[in-house]
Structures are given as C-alpha cells and as structure tokens.
Design an enzyme around this catalytic site. Structure first.
Site: not given
Ligand code: GLN
Ligand code: ZN
Length: 764
Positions: A19, A490, A605, A611, A700
């Site tokens: 990484k 967050e 979420d 998965e 991304h």
């Molecule tokens: N609430 C999370 C964030 O915004 C959701 C992340 C995700 O869906 N993987 O990072």
C-alpha cells in the site's frame, strides 16, 4: 504422498509495504523503477516465506499492482478506448488510469468479488479487440525460478469467469468473445509449457454459481481446446467460495485436477463426492483450510474430513489446499500481542494457516497416527473450548433481550407516505433536498490529531476540542455551499465499523490484521468474538454538537448491523443471523438516544448488505429476510416524524430492489455514478416509492464533476423516479477526498440542483 498448495497469498505485506509503495508512487514520491523494485522485494519475500514454511505448490502470478482481474484484462489488451491506449505493453499510467480514473477519463467500474469484501475492476469489452500484451504468469514463473529456484504454479483467471465478470457486450456474443480469447489463452499456456511448467491453476470461481446449459457446454469446449492444444500442461480447474453445482460434468472434463472448497462448500461438495466418487486420473485439490476466516481450523473435524477424502482419492492424488486465496485474511498473527490469551491462541492468519496446512500434510504422510498428531489435536480442542467458555461469549442478558425483541413486530408507527409528509414538513425541506453520505475529508490534520490522541500526546479534552472545531468548520462550509441536510463529518472515526466496534461489547481489535479491500485501500476488520452489547452512547455528543451550530437539520450517522457483521471477522460458534440481531439491538439503543437528543434524521448505513448474500440462489431469500429484519429491528422504534435514511454502494443492487424497499427506510442514497447509471434501468422494471437519492458523482475519483454531467444523470433518473421523492447526493462518503475537491464538487452539485428546481418549479 499428499502435497499441499495455497491458491494465492496476500500481496499487501506484513506491514502494508505494498500500500505504502503504491501510494508513494501515485503521489509522485516514488519513481516507476523504485515502485517495481519495492514490489519485487515483496513478491520474493512472499515466495520465500511460502517455501520456508513448507508449501509444495507455490502460486506465482497472483501478485498484482492493483487487482488480479484488472491484470487479466490488461494482459489481453482489454483497455477501454477512452484511455488512449495504443498497443504494446500497457503502461502503468494506463493501468492506474483504468483503476483510478484520469483527468479526462472516468475510472472503470469496481465491484465486489463474489461474496467477499475484495473489489475488482470490471473489464469493459466494448470497442476493444483482445491481443496478448504480455504473458504475466510466465514472467512471474520465470522470476520465481531464477531468483529463488522455485518451480511455481502459475495462476490464471479462466476465460469463463473473466467473461462473466466483464461488461460491455451482449450475452448473445459470449461465444464470439470466447473464440477471441481462447487463442490467447492457448498461447499463454503454450509458452508456459515450453518453459517446462507442468501445472497451471486455472481459476474458474464462476463454476460455483448456478450455471446454465450453454455455460456448461462452453466449459467443456474451453477444457477440450486447452487439452488438445497444449497437452503438456495440466490444469487444476480451481473453484472456491461454494460447492459446485455440476460436479458430474466437471469430473469428466479433460483436466489434470479439480479444486473444490470443502470449507464454504463443504456439504455440497462432500455429497457430490459421496455420490459420484472421484476419477482415478485426476488430482483432487481439497480446500480444507478456511481462506476467509481468522480462526484456527477445527483440526479434529478437518482431520476426519481428510480421512474421508482419502477413501475417494489415493494420497498421491490428494492436494491439501486453502479453501481460496489467502488474499482475504491478514498476513500474520504473530504481531497480535495485545489480545487476551484465549483469543490470541485461537487466531490463524495467512501464515498460521500455512502452518496448519503443512501440519496436516505431514500428519497424513505418517503410516500410523502418532502421539504428536493426537497431542496437536488435543491442544486444538483446548483452544476452542477456552474461547467457548469465555465470559464474553456467555452474556445471558443479551441473549435474553434479543430472544424477546425478535418476536416483536418491526413496523414503524405510520406507513411511509404519511410519515414522509410529516417528516418533510417538520424539517422544512425543499424539493430535491441535497445532502452528503456522512464523512468529510480525513485530512492530514485530522489523522495527526487522532494519532496524537492515541499516543497520549493530546488529552481526551484536547482531542474532543479539535473534533468540535473540525465539525464547526464543516458546518459553516456546508451552509455556505448551500446543502439542505448537513452532517457532522465523522472526523472522530477512522473506520465506520471499527468506530462502533470499539464502543460496543463483544469486539476485539487486532494491531495489524489488515486485508486489501480495493486498490491500495486496506481494512482492519474488527473481530466479533463475544456477545455484542450496547455499553453507552456512541455518536450523540458529536451529532448534538453539530446540530447546535446550525438551524438546518443535521443527520445522525450510524453503521448498520449487517454492514458491521459483514465487515468484521466473526465468531463461528453461533449463526450469523444471531450476531446480526445482537448488533441490531445494540444499534437500536443508539438510534433511540439520537432521537431523544433531538436529532430528526438518522442514517443507518448498509453498504455491505449485498456482500453477505449467499452465492447459492436458493439460500439468498433467507439471508435477505434476516438482514432486513435486523435493519428494521434497529430502526423501527423511532417516531413517525424521525426520518430514517440508509446508504448502499459499490454493489449491483439491480436484483435487490424489493429487498431494499422492504427495509422500509424513508430515504436511501445509493451509488450509481461509477457504474454510469446502470442502476437506473432497474427502476423501469421495479417501482421504488420511497425517498431515494442516486449518487450523482463518483467520489473515488479526484476529478471534479461538471454540472452538466450531474444534470444528465439526474434527468435520466427522473424519467423513472418520482421527483417528489428524489434526493441529490454524491455516491458515497467524502473522507478520501481533499477539502478543495470536496467543496468544488459539492458546489457544482448544489448548482445542478438549483437548475433542476427551476425546471421543476411546478412540481409539488
Ligand atoms: N457514512 C459513511 C461515510 O460517509 C458511509 C461509507 C460507505 O458507504 N462506505 O463514510
Ligand atoms: Zn458508500
């Protein structure tokens, strides 16, 4: 005598050297030759390790600079025209362009590898003609041979799986594409044969899915073509993650060996073996060590399994294997010195799994069961028993509470239409409300502060003050950008699962248990080893603080029970369903706490819900039913005017719309931009009548999305979705982006929404 092999080994390195090298290269801190040499060191180190531990068949060619499916696509020159590739060996700039996007070309789609949390790059076949750009397995084979004298076993992703996982062609063209690819596969195999390679691992995991007649015919055709064209090479036709549906057809194929998963597909594969035996002219690759879990094997059971397998195959035709590539587990448990004794003793990461494999191979080679074997089995029994008796696994309070609420109804107090109206009135939200998915950039300063707090350099209160300032700054920014539903950002969370795991009972954390998720992104899944329990508020303080700074609604942000389950390594002594309910019950207590604190919108979420979907279609409905039950269990007790959101991403949700609706969330935000709006089509066939925000840009990619791009996406969506229920948001959380990119992209998103509102001035 029996031999052993592993199907693949983690590429990231014990200290995530991989990484670090990739990211340094992307950031311009490492030149291309240095990247090559860093990765070569790692490759050699991995091979040496496999060799020293006593693995007989060492995989070569499973290593990658990003993803093994992308490697296969690139090897066949399957580069979408937008990357301007002009033939020859594919340059790194194109390779990383495909995986990460460039200034002018959107990245290729990325999606989950079967039912794992590994993401591969989806090959695109539109407008490309395949050519062999380089024989990757051959290069790897030569390297292992010349550097270390290892006679490796090349790993090659088979043509059926490759095509099935690709997009950009019509299913009716499948045979045409097979004809294009087969000569290239033959060339690869021929060159390997010329080099003296005796065995190749041909990965065809697609064979564990339900195959139709034409695919079985294709499989036969592929194997016959290879057998006829390159008779010198033995193919180990390798499957994993489930049992195979068409065992009888498979064992009659002209291949040297069949690789089956006896961990995740144990009952199905064993039944087949019992019913039809195993052909005397083939090698059985028996996947007996779990390549996806972190626990020591239940050795006594595995030993019994091996004894049974020996009644179907002679030892010289038995190959003991991991159930799949070890890509899905961390490298070594050696560094896990901080866990409790009973937990540490029970762990087996990649290297410990190698040791188990070698032990079993050697044990099998002995004429009689020796004292050493008996001793080892007893030691293993003791380890498992100690864990079973741990207090954390025997919480009567949790078990009772969950048993009770499982029986209760899981409906909200009002049906959707009524409560949605009440919620929108309470929150005074405009048409096309704008919001984000939760996280804002985890900048260098944020990461530094967290590090300093962890090491004690920052006190608890200094760290809390820092987080508050960061929240304040982003609340102001969000207001300035003009978003309608705000989030606190967050900043206090490293990872959306780890954060909650650290605050709930029943979890343990490894120091170095990293696994690759996608590209250079690695995750360190928590370990759910005990009964899960709520121990106190987890998110209320930050959310309340954010709400105190603005008049606009702030959305509380939780990770859902199924995502926590699917992104953790979990105990194997109780059903996953049971763990899901324990998590849901704990999260319900947090949902209620947020509501009590005055938070009117709460997002739970569930990006990972898909998965966990079993690969066997027959088992999917049951999984979805208990997952939905868990989500509802966590969210159903709030008042009608409290709005429940959920979020999902990077999966194919086309076939899940009904299940998503059954979760009964008031609003769902769902990824669709990276797959270029493909999801939208499924709403033509399935009506969705609750609040929904389709991600309007790909977070991304560092590229700032143009207003027009977003408007185009929204216009398409509004042809099939009700504008009054439509929300505007990015694809996913923004924590991996920098502030500047984030602000510019969100400003464009808000501007696109303004134009949209003008167009829809008369919609009510
Ligand atoms: N609430 C999370 C964030 O915004 C959701 C992340 C995700 O869906 N993987 O990072
Ligand atoms: Zn997401």
């Amino acid at each position: 005598m029996a031999k052993n092999s592993v199907l693949g080994y983690p590429r990231i390195g014990a200290d995530r050297e991989w990484k670090k090298a990739l990211e340094a290269y992307w950031a311009g801190r490492l030149e291309e030759p240095q990247l090559h040499s860093a990765l070569k060191d790692l490759r050699l180190q991995n091979w040496r390790n496999l060799q020293e531990r006593g693995i007989d068949w060492i995989p070569v060619g499973d290593f990658s600079y990003y993803d093994q499916v992308l490697d296969t696509a690139v090897m066949f020159g399957l580069v979408p025209p937008r990357f301007g590739y002009e033939g020859g060996t594919v340059p790194l700039s194109v390779y990383y362009g495909m995986s990460r996007g460039t200034k002018t070309a959107a990245a290729c789609e990325m999606t989950k590898w079967f039912n794992t949390n590994y993401h591969y790059i989806v090959p695109e076949l539109q407008g490309v003609s395949p050519v062999l750009t380089e024989n990757k397995p051959l290069l790897a084979y030569r390297e292992a041979k010349s550097e270390l004298g290892i006679d490796g076993r090349p790993v090659l992703l088979g043509p059926l799986t490759l095509l099935k996982l690709s997009k950009g062609y019509d299913p009716s063209e499948m045979d045409v594409w097979l004809e294009r690819l087969l000569p290239l596969y033959v060339q690869i195999l021929q060159e390997l044969a010329d080099e003296g390679v005796a065995w190749v691992q041909l990965d065809e995991p697609i064979l564990v899915l339900s195959l139709e007649e034409p695919d079985l015919r294709r499989l036969k055709y592929v194997c016959e073509t290879f057998a006829a064209s390159v008779p010198g090479v033995n193919l180990m036709l390798q499957t994993y993650f489930e049992s195979v549906d068409h065992y009888q057809e498979m064992i009659s194929l002209p291949v040297g060996g069949i690789g089956l998963d006896f961990v995740h597909g144990r009952s199905g594969n064993l039944e087949a073996l019992r019913a039809y035996g195993f052909p005397a002219d083939k090698v059985l690759g028996a996947g007996i060590i779990n390549g996806r879990g972190i626990w020591k094997a239940p050795l006594r059971e595995t030993w019994e399994l091996l004894k049974e397998l020996q009644t179907y195959v002679t030892p010289d035709r038995l190959l003991l294997q991991t159930s799949c590539s070890l890509l899905h587990v961390p490298v070594t448990a050696r560094q896990e010195t901080q866990l409790t004794r009973e937990l540490r003793d029970a762990l087996a990461f990649a290297d410990e799994k190698l040791d188990e494999l070698v032990f079993l191979t050697q044990a099998l080679g002995q004429d009689r069961e020796s004292g050493v074997i008996a001793g080892k089995l007893e030691e293993n029994d003791r380890i498992h028993a100690a864990l079973a008796q741990a207090e954390a696994r025997n919480r009567g309070d949790v078990q009772q509470a969950v048993a009770v609420i499982r029986e209760q109804p899981l409906d909200r107090s009002l049906p959707f239409a009524e409560r949605y109206k009440a919620q929108m009135a309470r929150m005074q939200l405009p048409l096309f409300p704008t919001t984000t998915i939760g996280s804002f950039p985890q900048s260098a300063e944020v990461r530094r502060a967290r590090r300093q707090w962890r090491t004690g350099e920052l006190s608890e209160s200094q760290y809390a003050a820092f987080i508050r300032e960061e929240i304040d700054r982003w609340i102001r920014l969000q207001e300035d950008i003009g978003l309608d539903v705000l989030v606190h950002g967050e900043f206090e969370r490293t990872d959306m699962v780890e954060f909650f795991g650290e605050k709930l009972a029943g979890f343990a954390f490894t120091q170095n248990g990293w696994v690759q998720s996608y590209g250079s992104r690695c995750v360190k899944p928590p370990v759910i080893y005990g009964d899960v329990a709520f121990t106190g508020e987890m998110t209320v303080e930050e959310t309340k603080h954010a709400q105190s700074r603005t008049k606009r609604p702030v959305k509380g942000m939780l990770t859902g029970p199924i995502t926590i389950l699917n992104w953790s390594f979990v105990r194997e002594d109780i059903p996953r369903e049971q763990i899901a309910y324990q998590l849901a019950y704990a999260l319900r207590q947090e949902v209620e706490a947020l509501e009590r604190a005055g938070i009117g919108i709460i997002q739970v979420d569930e990006p990972a819900i898909r998965e966990g979907l079993p690969l066997r279609e027959a088992e999917q409905a049951a999984y979805l039913a208990w997952s939905i039950r868990a989500f509802r269990l966590a969210t159903c007790t709030v008042r009608a005017t409290t709005q429940i959101h959920t979020h999902m991403c990077y999966c194919e949700f086309h076939d899940m719309i009904d299940a998503i609706a059954a979760m009964d969330a008031d609003v769902i935000s769902i990824e669709t931009s990276r797959s270029h709006g493909e999801l939208i089509g499924s709403f033509e066939r399935n009506t969705y009548t609750q609040g929904i925000g389709l991600g309007v840009y790909d977070i991304h990619s560092p590229r700032i999305p143009a207003i027009g791009e977003m408007t185009a996406m929204i216009d398409r969506a509004l042809r099939v979705l009700d504008p009054r229920l439509f929300w505007i948001n990015p694809d996913c959380g923004l924590k991996t982006r920098n502030s500047e990119e984030t602000v510019l992209a969100l400003r464009n998103m808000v501007e696109a929404t303004k134009q949209l509102r003008e167009q829809h001035a008369f919609t009510r």
